[in-house]
Design a protein around this motif. Structure first.
Motif, PDB file in Angstrom:
ATOM      1  N   ASP A  43     -31.967 -81.123  14.022  1.00 40.99           N
ATOM      2  CA  ASP A  43     -32.015 -81.963  14.430  1.00 40.99           C
ATOM      3  C   ASP A  43     -31.944 -82.953  12.818  1.00 40.99           C
ATOM      4  OD1 ASP A  43     -32.638 -82.155  17.061  1.00 40.99           O
ATOM      5  OD2 ASP A  43     -34.896 -81.717  16.314  1.00 40.99           O
ATOM      6  N   LYS A  44     -32.359 -82.467  12.022  1.00 38.89           N
ATOM      7  CA  LYS A  44     -32.143 -83.289  10.469  1.00 38.89           C
ATOM      8  C   LYS A  44     -30.534 -82.952   9.882  1.00 38.89           C
ATOM      9  CE  LYS A  44     -37.037 -81.806   8.864  1.00 38.89           C
ATOM     10  NZ  LYS A  44     -37.902 -81.500   7.992  1.00 38.89           N
ATOM     11  N   GLU A  45     -30.451 -84.350   9.309  1.00 42.04           N
ATOM     12  CA  GLU A  45     -28.623 -84.587   9.050  1.00 42.04           C
ATOM     13  C   GLU A  45     -28.520 -83.328   7.828  1.00 42.04           C
ATOM     14  OE1 GLU A  45     -25.909 -87.765   8.061  1.00 42.04           O
ATOM     15  OE2 GLU A  45     -27.917 -88.245   8.622  1.00 42.04           O
ATOM     16  N   GLY A  46     -27.372 -82.787   8.190  1.00 47.79           N
ATOM     17  CA  GLY A  46     -26.885 -81.963   6.687  1.00 47.79           C
ATOM     18  C   GLY A  46     -25.644 -81.783   6.134  1.00 47.79           C
ATOM     19  N   ASN A  47     -24.665 -81.711   5.975  1.00 47.13           N
ATOM     20  CA  ASN A  47     -23.226 -81.464   5.345  1.00 47.13           C
ATOM     21  C   ASN A  47     -23.111 -80.530   5.112  1.00 47.13           C
ATOM     22  OD1 ASN A  47     -22.936 -83.769   6.606  1.00 47.13           O
ATOM     23  ND2 ASN A  47     -23.193 -84.839   4.896  1.00 47.13           N
ATOM     24  N   VAL A  48     -22.030 -79.535   6.010  1.00 44.42           N
ATOM     25  CA  VAL A  48     -21.181 -78.156   5.541  1.00 44.42           C
ATOM     26  C   VAL A  48     -19.785 -78.234   5.332  1.00 44.42           C
ATOM     27  CG1 VAL A  48     -21.512 -75.696   5.802  1.00 44.42           C
ATOM     28  CG2 VAL A  48     -23.393 -77.474   6.739  1.00 44.42           C
ATOM     29  N   ASN A  49     -19.395 -77.611   4.417  1.00 42.04           N
ATOM     30  CA  ASN A  49     -17.884 -77.509   3.743  1.00 42.04           C
ATOM     31  C   ASN A  49     -17.500 -76.274   3.311  1.00 42.04           C
ATOM     32  OD1 ASN A  49     -15.792 -77.849   1.733  1.00 42.04           O
ATOM     33  ND2 ASN A  49     -15.152 -78.487   3.797  1.00 42.04           N
ATOM     34  N   ALA A  50     -16.906 -75.263   4.154  1.00 40.08           N
ATOM     35  CA  ALA A  50     -15.963 -74.410   4.051  1.00 40.08           C
ATOM     36  C   ALA A  50     -14.449 -74.092   3.693  1.00 40.08           C
ATOM     37  CB  ALA A  50     -16.493 -73.397   5.212  1.00 40.08           C
ATOM     38  N   ASP A  51     -14.833 -73.821   2.149  1.00 33.64           N
ATOM     39  CA  ASP A  51     -12.851 -73.428   1.884  1.00 33.64           C
ATOM     40  C   ASP A  51     -12.811 -73.125  -0.082  1.00 33.64           C
ATOM     41  OD1 ASP A  51     -10.779 -74.432   1.550  1.00 33.64           O
ATOM     42  OD2 ASP A  51     -10.360 -76.467   2.054  1.00 33.64           O
ATOM     43  N   ASP A  75     -30.510 -78.067  -9.768  1.00 29.96           N
ATOM     44  CA  ASP A  75     -32.048 -77.417  -8.152  1.00 29.96           C
ATOM     45  C   ASP A  75     -30.970 -77.436  -7.710  1.00 29.96           C
ATOM     46  OD1 ASP A  75     -31.250 -79.720  -8.189  1.00 29.96           O
ATOM     47  OD2 ASP A  75     -32.080 -81.152  -7.615  1.00 29.96           O
ATOM     48  N   THR A  76     -29.692 -77.424  -7.997  1.00 25.19           N
ATOM     49  CA  THR A  76     -28.597 -76.537  -6.530  1.00 25.19           C
ATOM     50  C   THR A  76     -28.598 -75.181  -6.790  1.00 25.19           C
ATOM     51  OG1 THR A  76     -26.727 -77.881  -7.276  1.00 25.19           O
ATOM     52  CG2 THR A  76     -26.401 -75.981  -6.037  1.00 25.19           C
ATOM     53  N   LEU A  94     -16.167 -71.223  -1.453  1.00 22.44           N
ATOM     54  CA  LEU A  94     -17.979 -71.232  -0.936  1.00 22.44           C
ATOM     55  C   LEU A  94     -18.404 -72.150  -0.210  1.00 22.44           C
ATOM     56  CD1 LEU A  94     -17.307 -72.978  -4.333  1.00 22.44           C
ATOM     57  CD2 LEU A  94     -17.755 -70.657  -4.590  1.00 22.44           C
ATOM     58  N   ILE A  95     -18.964 -72.258   0.659  1.00 21.72           N
ATOM     59  CA  ILE A  95     -20.002 -72.638   2.360  1.00 21.72           C
ATOM     60  C   ILE A  95     -20.778 -73.557   1.383  1.00 21.72           C
ATOM     61  CG2 ILE A  95     -21.428 -73.098   4.145  1.00 21.72           C
ATOM     62  CD1 ILE A  95     -20.361 -69.645   3.830  1.00 21.72           C
ATOM     63  N   VAL A  96     -19.983 -74.349   1.227  1.00 27.13           N
ATOM     64  CA  VAL A  96     -21.323 -76.005   0.726  1.00 27.13           C
ATOM     65  C   VAL A  96     -22.151 -76.851   1.434  1.00 27.13           C
ATOM     66  CG1 VAL A  96     -21.566 -78.314  -1.315  1.00 27.13           C
ATOM     67  CG2 VAL A  96     -19.531 -76.726  -1.088  1.00 27.13           C
ATOM     68  N   PHE A  97     -23.394 -76.919   0.971  1.00 24.54           N
ATOM     69  CA  PHE A  97     -24.735 -76.986   1.625  1.00 24.54           C
ATOM     70  C   PHE A  97     -24.996 -78.493   1.053  1.00 24.54           C
ATOM     71  CE2 PHE A  97     -24.211 -73.092   3.269  1.00 24.54           C
ATOM     72  CZ  PHE A  97     -24.697 -73.066   4.228  1.00 24.54           C
ATOM     73  N   TYR A  98     -24.820 -79.416   1.642  1.00 23.34           N
ATOM     74  CA  TYR A  98     -24.977 -81.118   0.669  1.00 23.34           C
ATOM     75  C   TYR A  98     -25.164 -81.890   1.991  1.00 23.34           C
ATOM     76  CZ  TYR A  98     -20.026 -82.800   2.136  1.00 23.34           C
ATOM     77  OH  TYR A  98     -18.777 -83.241   3.340  1.00 23.34           O
ATOM     78  N   GLY A  99     -26.005 -83.278   1.717  1.00 21.75           N
ATOM     79  CA  GLY A  99     -26.159 -84.361   2.082  1.00 21.75           C
ATOM     80  C   GLY A  99     -25.001 -85.784   1.657  1.00 21.75           C
ATOM     81  N   VAL A 100     -26.098 -86.568   1.299  1.00 21.95           N
ATOM     82  CA  VAL A 100     -25.142 -87.823   0.948  1.00 21.95           C
ATOM     83  C   VAL A 100     -23.648 -86.913  -0.338  1.00 21.95           C
ATOM     84  CG1 VAL A 100     -26.923 -89.235   1.623  1.00 21.95           C
ATOM     85  CG2 VAL A 100     -26.019 -89.003  -1.044  1.00 21.95           C
ATOM     86  N   PRO A 119     -24.462 -80.576  -4.214  1.00 25.33           N
ATOM     87  CA  PRO A 119     -24.582 -80.075  -3.141  1.00 25.33           C
ATOM     88  C   PRO A 119     -25.913 -79.414  -3.354  1.00 25.33           C
ATOM     89  CG  PRO A 119     -23.124 -78.694  -4.110  1.00 25.33           C
ATOM     90  CD  PRO A 119     -22.534 -80.048  -5.089  1.00 25.33           C
ATOM     91  N   THR A 120     -26.964 -78.873  -2.340  1.00 29.72           N
ATOM     92  CA  THR A 120     -28.608 -78.408  -2.537  1.00 29.72           C
ATOM     93  C   THR A 120     -27.828 -77.108  -2.280  1.00 29.72           C
ATOM     94  OG1 THR A 120     -28.495 -78.850   0.287  1.00 29.72           O
ATOM     95  CG2 THR A 120     -29.000 -80.744  -1.098  1.00 29.72           C
ATOM     96  N   LYS A 121     -27.450 -76.257  -1.695  1.00 30.68           N
ATOM     97  CA  LYS A 121     -26.529 -75.310  -2.010  1.00 30.68           C
ATOM     98  C   LYS A 121     -25.394 -74.583  -1.460  1.00 30.68           C
ATOM     99  CE  LYS A 121     -28.345 -70.460   0.554  1.00 30.68           C
ATOM    100  NZ  LYS A 121     -29.096 -70.270   1.474  1.00 30.68           N
ATOM    101  N   VAL A 122     -25.261 -73.465  -2.605  1.00 29.66           N
ATOM    102  CA  VAL A 122     -23.705 -73.047  -2.565  1.00 29.66           C
ATOM    103  C   VAL A 122     -24.010 -71.146  -1.891  1.00 29.66           C
ATOM    104  CG1 VAL A 122     -21.756 -72.911  -3.730  1.00 29.66           C
ATOM    105  CG2 VAL A 122     -22.873 -74.778  -4.413  1.00 29.66           C
ATOM    106  N   VAL A 123     -23.332 -71.443  -1.374  1.00 28.86           N
ATOM    107  CA  VAL A 123     -23.061 -69.090  -0.791  1.00 28.86           C
ATOM    108  C   VAL A 123     -21.528 -69.152  -1.127  1.00 28.86           C
ATOM    109  CG1 VAL A 123     -22.711 -67.557   0.765  1.00 28.86           C
ATOM    110  CG2 VAL A 123     -24.586 -70.161   0.920  1.00 28.86           C
ATOM    111  N   VAL A 124     -21.624 -68.419  -2.302  1.00 27.96           N
ATOM    112  CA  VAL A 124     -19.979 -67.996  -3.200  1.00 27.96           C
ATOM    113  C   VAL A 124     -19.631 -67.146  -1.960  1.00 27.96           C
ATOM    114  CG1 VAL A 124     -19.169 -67.086  -5.155  1.00 27.96           C
ATOM    115  CG2 VAL A 124     -20.769 -68.564  -5.141  1.00 27.96           C
TER     116      VAL A 124
END
Length: 387
Positions: free
Chosen positions: A169-177, A200-201, A220-226, A237-242
């Protein structure tokens, strides 16, 4: 990315619908087609070759896949599709059935079967690590599959689910590349997102352990808001998965970088004929000549209200702003300002600003040709089209 995946799904479906064609034209064994991508060296990827005008991924003719080998192409290392889980358990081990259209979930053309492997990663859209057991029938998910993964040509279409994002339900954006370092931070291979990490990332590997290495040339998997609306969009980003290096993707990126762009012919530019309004001496509306016309610095000035109303426009005077409004705001102008507004376009500049003479508002004659487009020039006359 979603559009690319849907296009490939449609193409795959069309190919799979004609099994006899595959028997004669596909130059790749079933064993190779289902072989995990990790078992191939970058130069040894299987190269399906479907003759005719169906598909040719690696031959010299490219009728079906419209690419130019000499033109660098920005290709995402992962493609994504938004689907809804229909069935988490299946008669086939490791397959989750999903649909792109919940209203027609029984239509196999809308079905996307996801092949689950030991390496499939599951998160929610805020970056929290999840498990396959968190998927339920009806879960709305985004699935990322490697662009260079071999895909069985079958119906329903089947893709290896490298990354599954459970959308909450909460808005969050994700990109993998695949991301490459640049002056602004790191930009993905598709050139759609640029990231600049902050203190704080949270940066972790796929086992959720802190990652302290360089992000350059890693998937990377990048999690971000605006993000900004620039190209590429920029975000922190708020979080990055390598996920590590993707040798095949890096090779494609390097090849595109070193490619020589195909020569393009310079189009011949035909300049529009320039109309001079300096020599106008008459303003004609139908069979009537407008008499109150005068010249100012080689500009023919005409009475705005008389001409506009004869042409069928409504004219309103805004005393507070010393402005004239035509057709309830479609056109407007201010006395003394050489700035003529037409809809949502940038204001136009003409040969003179509007002015008041003998209590009448006058505008350059070209106002009716260039702004309202209700007049044409015929010799020395401005001919207004009366509605």
């Amino acid at each position: 990315m979603k559009k690319n995946l849907i296009a490939i799904i449609a193409l795959t479906a069309a190919l799979a619908a004609s099994t006899s064609a595959f028997a004669d034209t596909v130059q790749i064994s079933e064993e190779e087609l289902n072989k995990p991508v990790s078992t191939y060296a970058p130069d040894a990827m299987p190269t399906p070759e479907i003759q005719g005008d169906i598909m040719l991924l690696n031959g010299e003719e490219k009728d079906a896949v419209a690419t130019d080998a000499e033109t660098p192409i920005e290709i995402a290392s992962y493609m994504s599709v938004d689907v809804t889980v229909v069935k988490t358990d299946s008669d086939v081990d490791g397959i989750i059935k999903t649909t792109t259209d919940v209203n027609n979930k029984d239509d196999q053309n809308n079905t996307v079967n996801l092949k689950i492997t030991d390496d499939t990663l599951v998160y929610d859209n805020l970056g929290n690590k999840k498990a396959l057991s968190d998927l339920t029938d009806g879960s709305k998910i985004t699935v990322f599959t490697g662009s260079y993964e071999p895909t069985p040509l079958i119906l329903p279409v089947q893709y290896t689910a490298n990354i599954i994002i459970i959308n909450g339900d909460k808005e969050g954006n994700v990109n993998a590349d695949t991301y490459l370092a640049d002056e602004e931070g790191y930009t993905n291979a598709a050139n759609t997102l640029n990231i600049a990490t902050a203190d704080d990332t949270k940066i972790v590997d796929k086992n959720e352990k802190e990652y302290k290495g360089d992000l350059d040339k890693n998937d990377l998997i990048v999690f971000y808001g605006v993000s900004t609306k620039s190209i590429p969009a920029q975000t922190t980003p708020t979080k990055v998965v390598v996920l590590g290096e993707n040798e095949i993707a890096l090779k494609q990126i390097e090849a595109a970088k070193n490619a020589t762009p195909a020569p393009t012919a310079s189009p011949k530019v035909t300049e529009a004929p320039q109309v001079s309004y300096a020599g106008l001496v008459n303003v004609v509306i139908g069979d009537k000549n407008v008499s109150d016309v005068y010249a100012k610095d080689n500009t023919t000035m005409v009475p705005l209200r008389e001409v506009a109303e004869a042409a069928g426009f409504t004219v309103t005077w805004d005393a507070e702003n010393r402005a004239v409004i035509l057709n309830d705001g479609v056109y407007s102008l201010k006395i003394g300002e050489n700035s003529y507004v037409k809809g949502k376009m940038m204001p136009l500049t003409l040969s003179a600003a509007p002015e008041i003479v003998n209590d009448l508002t006058y505008v350059p004659a070209e106002f009716f040709a260039e702004v309202t487009e209700s007049a044409t020039v015929d010799g020395t006359s401005l001919v207004v089209t009366a509605k």
